[in-house]
Design a protein around this motif. Sequence first.
Motif, PDB file in Angstrom:
ATOM      1  N   UNK A   1     -12.714  25.779  50.040  1.00  0.00           N
ATOM      2  CA  UNK A   1     -14.139  27.078  50.054  1.00  0.00           C
ATOM      3  C   UNK A   1     -14.904  26.351  50.010  1.00  0.00           C
ATOM      4  N   UNK A   2     -15.625  26.663  51.068  1.00  0.00           N
ATOM      5  CA  UNK A   2     -17.355  26.284  51.706  1.00  0.00           C
ATOM      6  C   UNK A   2     -18.317  27.225  51.498  1.00  0.00           C
ATOM      7  N   UNK A   3     -19.317  27.144  50.747  1.00  0.00           N
ATOM      8  CA  UNK A   3     -20.012  28.197  50.094  1.00  0.00           C
ATOM      9  C   UNK A   3     -21.729  26.906  50.751  1.00  0.00           C
ATOM     10  N   UNK A   4     -22.812  28.559  51.322  1.00  0.00           N
ATOM     11  CA  UNK A   4     -24.006  28.581  50.757  1.00  0.00           C
ATOM     12  C   UNK A   4     -25.033  29.476  50.656  1.00  0.00           C
ATOM     13  N   UNK A   5     -25.795  28.161  49.560  1.00  0.00           N
ATOM     14  CA  UNK A   5     -26.913  28.941  49.485  1.00  0.00           C
ATOM     15  C   UNK A   5     -27.850  28.445  49.009  1.00  0.00           C
ATOM     16  N   UNK A   6     -29.295  29.225  48.879  1.00  0.00           N
ATOM     17  CA  UNK A   6     -31.210  29.161  48.645  1.00  0.00           C
ATOM     18  C   UNK A   6     -30.958  29.467  47.558  1.00  0.00           C
ATOM     19  N   UNK A   7     -31.662  28.286  46.990  1.00  0.00           N
ATOM     20  CA  UNK A   7     -32.379  28.275  45.386  1.00  0.00           C
ATOM     21  C   UNK A   7     -34.010  27.849  45.669  1.00  0.00           C
ATOM     22  N   UNK A   8     -35.103  28.485  45.171  1.00  0.00           N
ATOM     23  CA  UNK A   8     -36.331  28.199  44.709  1.00  0.00           C
ATOM     24  C   UNK A   8     -37.046  27.949  43.754  1.00  0.00           C
ATOM     25  N   UNK A   9     -37.683  27.001  42.833  1.00  0.00           N
ATOM     26  CA  UNK A   9     -38.278  26.253  41.466  1.00  0.00           C
ATOM     27  C   UNK A   9     -39.173  25.544  41.719  1.00  0.00           C
ATOM     28  N   UNK A  10     -40.277  26.113  40.652  1.00  0.00           N
ATOM     29  CA  UNK A  10     -41.646  25.084  40.124  1.00  0.00           C
ATOM     30  C   UNK A  10     -41.294  24.045  39.800  1.00  0.00           C
ATOM     31  N   UNK A  11     -42.207  23.481  40.148  1.00  0.00           N
ATOM     32  CA  UNK A  11     -42.620  21.714  39.152  1.00  0.00           C
ATOM     33  C   UNK A  11     -43.894  22.056  38.548  1.00  0.00           C
ATOM     34  N   UNK A  12     -44.391  21.510  37.520  1.00  0.00           N
ATOM     35  CA  UNK A  12     -45.836  21.915  36.868  1.00  0.00           C
ATOM     36  C   UNK A  12     -46.628  21.071  37.226  1.00  0.00           C
ATOM     37  N   UNK A  13     -46.120  20.226  38.063  1.00  0.00           N
ATOM     38  CA  UNK A  13     -47.488  18.840  38.486  1.00  0.00           C
ATOM     39  C   UNK A  13     -47.388  19.023  40.351  1.00  0.00           C
ATOM     40  N   UNK A  14     -48.641  18.551  40.292  1.00  0.00           N
ATOM     41  CA  UNK A  14     -48.803  18.293  42.013  1.00  0.00           C
ATOM     42  C   UNK A  14     -47.570  17.599  42.343  1.00  0.00           C
ATOM     43  N   UNK A  15     -47.897  18.203  44.122  1.00  0.00           N
ATOM     44  CA  UNK A  15     -46.574  17.923  44.883  1.00  0.00           C
ATOM     45  C   UNK A  15     -47.092  15.787  45.067  1.00  0.00           C
TER      46      UNK A  15
END
Length: 236
Positions: A1-15
């Motif tokens: 079974x093939x899947x494709x998805x996107x997620x987004x989150x924040x990390x509480x430190x500078x990049x």
Amino acid sequence: MALRFEHEFMVPVPVERAWPVFLDAERVAPCLPGATLESVDGDAFTGRLRVKVGPITIVYRGSAAFEHVDPDARTLTLRAAGRETRGPGTANAEVTARLSAEDGRTRVLVETSFNVTGRPAQFGRGMLADVGGKLIDRFAANLAGLFEEERPETEPESPAPKEAPSPPAAPAPAAAEPRNTGSPLSHRTAEEQELDLLELAGGPLARRIAVPAAVLTALAALAAVIHLLRRFRRRA
């Protein structure tokens, strides 16, 4: 079974602080629920993933490697493949993460192409996509905890005003050992490291598992009743 998805989150430190951690498998791998890192060789590493589905625990063992790393764009692509240690199931994934600065924090966009065979595939695309989203949420929370653990414990002190000489002070206690480069989560037990699909999916998956479990229980009870009736007739 093939899947494709996107997620987004924040990390509480500078990049600038987040980017090197994403390239450090020994530090970031334990943040993924169920994952255990076994070896690292340059940009490639091996490990295992424990997945719990109700009373059943499935262990995948495999390898992963960074296929593309762009420090300027702060983008990386990871390809991973694994196989059940006691079964025919397989799992393959390609994950691309893009990091960007935002108000002193780091926004992470994750694109995942995922293919799974075997027992987890029976739950369907919608269910696995939902579990994937919650898995990323857990990963983000663990990652934030890692940065919190590694936060400097003392701030630089301003120069003290000059004072008259005083008697020598007692020797200061030895400095604390530097923190382990791995996440504190790497010290979890095997049970704590399991990725519990039932817990992540919640009610819908619980109901899907409960139905066959109830049927099996009913069949077992019926068999017991028939057995008792037969014994009673023989005695009569």
